[in-house]
Design a protein around this motif. Structure first.
Motif, PDB file in Angstrom:
ATOM      1  N   LEU A  23       0.825  -1.206   0.000  1.00  0.00           N
ATOM      2  CA  LEU A  23       0.000   0.000   0.000  1.00  0.00           C
ATOM      3  C   LEU A  23       0.863   1.261   0.000  1.00  0.00           C
ATOM      4  O   LEU A  23       0.560   2.237  -0.697  1.00  0.00           O
ATOM      5  CB  LEU A  23      -0.923   0.002   1.217  1.00  0.00           C
ATOM      6  CG  LEU A  23      -2.000  -1.081   1.236  1.00  0.00           C
ATOM      7  CD1 LEU A  23      -2.650  -1.179   2.613  1.00  0.00           C
ATOM      8  CD2 LEU A  23      -3.058  -0.781   0.177  1.00  0.00           C
ATOM      9  N   GLY A  26       2.315   2.106  -3.309  1.00  0.00           N
ATOM     10  CA  GLY A  26       1.278   2.556  -4.235  1.00  0.00           C
ATOM     11  C   GLY A  26       0.818   3.971  -3.943  1.00  0.00           C
ATOM     12  O   GLY A  26      -0.132   4.455  -4.569  1.00  0.00           O
ATOM     13  N   GLY A  27       1.480   4.629  -2.993  1.00  0.00           N
ATOM     14  CA  GLY A  27       1.138   6.003  -2.661  1.00  0.00           C
ATOM     15  C   GLY A  27      -0.042   6.137  -1.721  1.00  0.00           C
ATOM     16  O   GLY A  27      -0.506   7.255  -1.446  1.00  0.00           O
ATOM     17  N   GLN A  28      -0.533   5.020  -1.211  1.00  0.00           N
ATOM     18  CA  GLN A  28      -1.697   5.062  -0.316  1.00  0.00           C
ATOM     19  C   GLN A  28      -1.218   5.049   1.139  1.00  0.00           C
ATOM     20  O   GLN A  28      -1.341   4.051   1.846  1.00  0.00           O
ATOM     21  CB  GLN A  28      -2.611   3.874  -0.605  1.00  0.00           C
ATOM     22  CG  GLN A  28      -3.105   3.811  -2.045  1.00  0.00           C
ATOM     23  CD  GLN A  28      -3.968   2.590  -2.289  1.00  0.00           C
ATOM     24  OE1 GLN A  28      -5.011   2.413  -1.652  1.00  0.00           O
ATOM     25  NE2 GLN A  28      -3.537   1.742  -3.205  1.00  0.00           N
ATOM     26  N   LYS A  29      -0.689   6.175   1.578  1.00  0.00           N
ATOM     27  CA  LYS A  29      -0.092   6.248   2.920  1.00  0.00           C
ATOM     28  C   LYS A  29      -1.129   6.025   4.020  1.00  0.00           C
ATOM     29  O   LYS A  29      -0.863   5.330   4.995  1.00  0.00           O
ATOM     30  CB  LYS A  29       0.599   7.596   3.094  1.00  0.00           C
ATOM     31  CG  LYS A  29       1.827   7.778   2.210  1.00  0.00           C
ATOM     32  CD  LYS A  29       2.355   9.205   2.239  1.00  0.00           C
ATOM     33  CE  LYS A  29       2.751   9.653   3.615  1.00  0.00           C
ATOM     34  NZ  LYS A  29       3.371  11.010   3.598  1.00  0.00           N
ATOM     35  N   ARG A  30      -2.296   6.612   3.871  1.00  0.00           N
ATOM     36  CA  ARG A  30      -3.315   6.435   4.900  1.00  0.00           C
ATOM     37  C   ARG A  30      -3.786   4.983   4.955  1.00  0.00           C
ATOM     38  O   ARG A  30      -4.023   4.431   6.038  1.00  0.00           O
ATOM     39  CB  ARG A  30      -4.504   7.360   4.657  1.00  0.00           C
ATOM     40  CG  ARG A  30      -4.216   8.826   4.963  1.00  0.00           C
ATOM     41  CD  ARG A  30      -5.469   9.683   4.813  1.00  0.00           C
ATOM     42  NE  ARG A  30      -6.530   9.272   5.713  1.00  0.00           N
ATOM     43  CZ  ARG A  30      -6.600   9.634   6.994  1.00  0.00           C
ATOM     44  NH1 ARG A  30      -5.667  10.412   7.521  1.00  0.00           N
ATOM     45  NH2 ARG A  30      -7.607   9.225   7.746  1.00  0.00           N
ATOM     46  N   ALA A  31      -3.919   4.363   3.791  1.00  0.00           N
ATOM     47  CA  ALA A  31      -4.334   2.962   3.754  1.00  0.00           C
ATOM     48  C   ALA A  31      -3.263   2.071   4.383  1.00  0.00           C
ATOM     49  O   ALA A  31      -3.583   1.112   5.100  1.00  0.00           O
ATOM     50  CB  ALA A  31      -4.606   2.524   2.311  1.00  0.00           C
ATOM     51  N   TRP A  35      -3.739  -0.203   7.646  1.00  0.00           N
ATOM     52  CA  TRP A  35      -3.385  -1.636   7.631  1.00  0.00           C
ATOM     53  C   TRP A  35      -2.549  -1.995   8.861  1.00  0.00           C
ATOM     54  O   TRP A  35      -2.802  -3.010   9.527  1.00  0.00           O
ATOM     55  CB  TRP A  35      -2.621  -1.949   6.349  1.00  0.00           C
ATOM     56  CG  TRP A  35      -2.043  -3.340   6.294  1.00  0.00           C
ATOM     57  CD1 TRP A  35      -0.780  -3.716   6.633  1.00  0.00           C
ATOM     58  CD2 TRP A  35      -2.717  -4.530   5.890  1.00  0.00           C
ATOM     59  NE1 TRP A  35      -0.618  -5.067   6.454  1.00  0.00           N
ATOM     60  CE2 TRP A  35      -1.792  -5.596   6.005  1.00  0.00           C
ATOM     61  CE3 TRP A  35      -4.013  -4.800   5.434  1.00  0.00           C
ATOM     62  CZ2 TRP A  35      -2.125  -6.910   5.680  1.00  0.00           C
ATOM     63  CZ3 TRP A  35      -4.344  -6.128   5.113  1.00  0.00           C
ATOM     64  CH2 TRP A  35      -3.406  -7.159   5.241  1.00  0.00           C
TER      65      TRP A  35
END
Length: 459
Positions: A23, A26-31, A35
């Motif tokens: 994640l 993929g640039g999805q830091k909050r996700a 997690w």
């Protein structure tokens, strides 16, 4: 879930690592953060899911109070409210039986039925961690990014159960940094090596020492001098290898996720004074007590008498923090008295040979650990009485004497060998380190069939 278990090492850790960086890349830091938070809650709930709502409620409460303190620095009402609720929560779960039992003992009758409340795992650690945040927010030294990062701060699984106690203003910037979400192969190599060192210390050394310590303290009323010393030294070494092993595993695990957690041990059995010992043993707890208890009480700013009083009270609280029992209070009080003597000794300018300073310090620490380990004050006195019964030396068995010499040899080794984390300062990912780490990991994994909980889980 335990660090020293197959399900953690072979399932939980790889899945948590893979999900976080998949994640994150993929640039999805909050996700990725979410997690890690969910994985940490799962890690905590694996022990007893009933206390997950309690952990979440504690986090939510402290976050909301902290936000009020961030908005209006210096608001003593909010700070007092937050600290009182935290203390009451800890007091209810940890000390209800102790205080009611004490009242019953003083009254000489069972005035109260003891509820026998099950202690939530890690409550002492997450309570202290969050109380420090409230004080820092009150002082204007802490500011949250979001509720999600605050959740990560409290629940991040390497430290959640038994520390090290982490600091909000030091960790939050790491949680949100871009580099945290990208794989760092050097950190992975160092982290796995440190984790393996800690795992080896726990399952290969500490758990073997536990056999001798448990045997001695379960027969406190019938020990010979050799058996008593064997039990006391075994526990002295077991506690160090067990807790420092956990702390190193936590530091290593955090490094896998590009997080730097504070060192918790620095060769404490090399100390040449009790003052030095408390700068080396459970360092994050000592720093917490200094910053949030000793200094606010006045520290050494108001004369020698108040300084000594503050030292003694701080150590009593440290003792009570470790456990709800008079043995822990006595242990803390003994260390408080020793610190007072140590400060007076220094002020008098008395100098002794270094080896004598070390020997006196280590002996005091061992005697204090007897109270820490014993199930009751009476049991501790029985063990100490046997340690002083030199007449029973004549009846010592050869096997017991050999084991005692082995313990003395381990103590001598610890008095000279540098801390593993000091050795890691020279770490480079090469074949030599790979072979050593792989050998230690295989050896440790071989012993996981008989894994046991870490000693500090009970605190």
């Amino acid at each position: 879930m335990l660090f020293n278990s197959y399900e953690f090492i072979l399932l939980f850790l790889p899945l948590t690592f893979a999900g976080f960086f998949a994640l994150g890349h993929g640039g999805q830091k909050r996700a990725a953060t979410l997690w890690l938070v969910l994985a940490s809650f799962f890690f905590y709930g694996y022990w007893d899911v009933r206390y997950v709502p309690l952990l979440f409620a504690s986090i939510s409460f402290n976050y909301l109070v902290g936000r009020q303190l961030e908005r209006c620095n210096g608001n003593r009402v909010w700070l007092t409210f937050g600290i009182v609720v935290n203390v009451l929560l800890l007091g209810y779960f940890k000390y209800t039986d102790f205080f009611l039992g004490t009242v019953n003992a003083l009254a000489g009758a069972d005035m109260f039925d003891l509820p026998h409340i099950v202690l939530p795992l890690g409550i002492s650690f997450f309570t202290f961690t969050q109380t420090a945040y409230l004080v820092d927010a009150y002082r204007g030294e802490a500011r949250n990014e979001s509720f999600l990062t605050y959740l990560e701060f409290v629940t991040i699984f390497p430290h959640l159960i038994a520390g090290p106690i982490i600091n909000h203003k030091e960790m939050i910037p790491q949680f949100i940094a871009d580099k945290t979400f990208r794989i760092n192969y050097d950190n992975i190599a160092r982290g796995l090596t440190i984790f393996t060192m800690g795992l080896f210390k726990k399952v290969v050394i500490a758990d073997k020492l536990a056999i001798y310590a448990n045997e001695a303290f379960s027969h406190a009323d019938s020990l010979t001098c050799v058996q008593a010393w064997l039990g006391a030294l075994s526990y002295t070494l077991q506690l160090y290898f067990d807790f420092s092993g956990y702390s190193e595993m936590a530091i290593g695990l955090a490094l896998l996720f590009n997080l730097d957690m504070p060192v918790n041990f620095n060769s404490p059995y090399q100390s040449r004074s009790i003052i030095d010992f408390w700068r080396r043993w459970h360092m994050t707890l000592g720093l917490w007590v200094k910053n949030y208890l000793y200094i606010p009480m006045g520290g050494n700013r108001h004369g020698e008498f108040r300084k000594m009083r503050n030292l003694f009270v701080s150590m009593l609280i440290i003792g009570l923090w470790h456990g709800a029992g008079w043995t822990f209070v006595i242990w803390g009080g003994m260390h408080g008295a020793l610190l007072m003597i140590n400060h007076a000794w220094r002020k008098a300018g008395i100098a002794l040979p270094k080896v004598l300073n070390w020997g006196m310090t280590f002996l005091c620490v061992v005697i204090c650990w007897v109270f820490f380990r014993a199930g009751s004050v009476h049991e501790a006195m029985q063990v100490l009485g046997s340690m002083a019964d030199y007449q029973s030396l004549l009846g010592a068995h050869g096997k017991e004497s050999r084991h005692l010499l082995e313990m003395i040899g381990m103590v001598a080794l610890l008095a000279f060998v540098p801390n593993p984390l000091v050795l890691m300062k020279k770490f480079t990912a090469n074949n030599k380190w790979l072979i050593v780490t792989a050998a230690m990991l295989i050896w440790a994994m071989w012993h996981l069939n008989n894994y046991s909980e870490f000693l500090y889980f009970q605190f």
